[in-house]
Design an enzyme around this catalytic site. Structure first.
Site, PDB file in Angstrom:
ATOM      1  N   SER A 139       0.841  -1.198   0.000  1.00 17.95           N
ATOM      2  CA  SER A 139       0.000   0.000   0.000  1.00 17.95           C
ATOM      3  C   SER A 139       0.871   1.241   0.000  1.00 17.95           C
ATOM      4  O   SER A 139       2.059   1.188   0.358  1.00 17.95           O
ATOM      5  CB  SER A 139      -0.880   0.004   1.249  1.00 17.95           C
ATOM      6  OG  SER A 139      -1.554   1.233   1.421  1.00 17.95           O
ATOM      7  N   TYR A 152      -2.100  -0.839  10.027  1.00 19.56           N
ATOM      8  CA  TYR A 152      -2.117  -1.029   8.571  1.00 19.56           C
ATOM      9  C   TYR A 152      -0.779  -0.628   7.961  1.00 19.56           C
ATOM     10  O   TYR A 152      -0.222  -1.351   7.113  1.00 19.56           O
ATOM     11  CB  TYR A 152      -3.252  -0.197   7.976  1.00 19.56           C
ATOM     12  CG  TYR A 152      -3.583  -0.515   6.538  1.00 19.56           C
ATOM     13  CD1 TYR A 152      -4.312  -1.652   6.209  1.00 19.56           C
ATOM     14  CD2 TYR A 152      -3.194   0.342   5.506  1.00 19.56           C
ATOM     15  CE1 TYR A 152      -4.638  -1.939   4.894  1.00 19.56           C
ATOM     16  CE2 TYR A 152      -3.515   0.059   4.191  1.00 19.56           C
ATOM     17  CZ  TYR A 152      -4.241  -1.079   3.890  1.00 19.56           C
ATOM     18  OH  TYR A 152      -4.562  -1.354   2.576  1.00 19.56           O
TER      19      TYR A 152
END
Length: 298
Positions: A139, A152
């Protein structure tokens, strides 16, 4: 894969929704035989049906060795081989480190990082046999570490590091490894995060590229091309790659921004937890709920 996926067997994890489902549809339309793996079996089966007769769905939790072993064995039994694996399964949780539900934080690490490791470990022997390709979905959060996204960011940074190490380890075996860095993409996970009473407002106030949501089709198109080309890295969109060039400066920029927003945001997060509870406050998207439900059922 010589820039062509026709006839290739591609395993996609986290394929019930979002990027995984979109990628499965796109690859199948280009002639690939797609094996969809994930939770939410009803959604998974629907997507597989849309992908045609050569597609199949296997319910599996990527944090479970047994689930992955069973699914992989069944996929190889049906297709005879695996040519590519897209380790896409991922969830998110919202919350600041001092107040987030601990189980939610750890679930993100388990799914987004350890789930990728387990997916690779179980399928790698088959990729060695086919001299195949592994695409690991990281990401932009691996590069830009914003407040409220610690689990995350940590998991996705780990995925990038894992991909880079793995690439060096298996190149002599004929296996190529790619890593994907999407920013905010219009999926159920991101859209649900935007609806969060605290963290949705934070992202909405960010403005510029950091606050922009990109269409699912952009991620699917770039990743599909990446699978066909056995790409080393895919940035979604391209500016994410530019940020990587100056990543040493990014934490300082984030810290300066955080000074402005954290006092009020921290207070708002505590108030939201007091009102809805830590568990409910942390959940983001159907995938996170499915993972939490699965965890509670075990």
């Amino acid at each position: 894969m010589s820039k062509n996926v026709r006839g290739k067997v591609v395993v996609v994890t986290g394929a019930a929704r979002g990027i995984g489902a979109g990628l499965a549809r796109d690859l199948s339309a280009k002639g690939a035989k797609v094996a969809l793996v994930g939770l939410e079996v009803e959604e998974l089966t629907k997507v597989a049906a849309e992908c045609g007769a050569d597609a199949g769905a296997w319910e599996a939790d990527v944090t479970s060795w047994d689930d992955l072993e069973r699914a992989t064995a069944a996929i190889v039994e049906r297709y005879g081989r695996i040519d590519a694996v897209v380790a896409n399964a991922g969830i998110a949780a919202t919350g600041f480190t001092r107040s987030i539900d601990p189980a939610a934080f750890e679930r993100v690490i388990n799914v987004d990082l350890l789930g990728v490791w387990k997916t690779v470990r179980v399928t790698l022997p088959h990729l060695v046999k086919s001299r195949g390709y592994a695409m690991l979905v990281s990401s932009a959060a691996a590069i830009i570490h914003i407040p409220g996204n610690a689990a995350y960011s940590a998991a996705k940074a780990g995925v990038e590091a894992f991909a880079n190490s793995l690439r060096a380890e298996v190149r002599h075996l004929g296996v190529d490894v790619g890593v994907v860095h999407p920013t905010w993409i219009s999926t159920d996970m991101v859209n649900t995060a935007d609806e969060h009473p605290v963290f949705g407002k934070l992202r909405g106030a960010a403005g510029g590229l950091a606050g922009k949501t990109y269409p699912l089709s952009l991620a699917v198109g770039l990743m599909s091309a990446g699978v066909a080309r056995r790409s080393r890295v895919v940035h979604v969109p391209g500016w994410v790659g530019v940020v990587k060039l100056v990543r040493a400066l990014v934490p300082r920029v984030v810290e300066l921004y955080a000074r402005k927003i954290m006092p009020a945001a921290d207070k708002a997060a505590l108030e939201d937890i007091a009102k809805r509870g830590a568990v409910e406050s942390s959940l983001v998207g159907p995938g996170a709920k499915a993972a939490a439900d699965r965890e509670r059922a075990l």
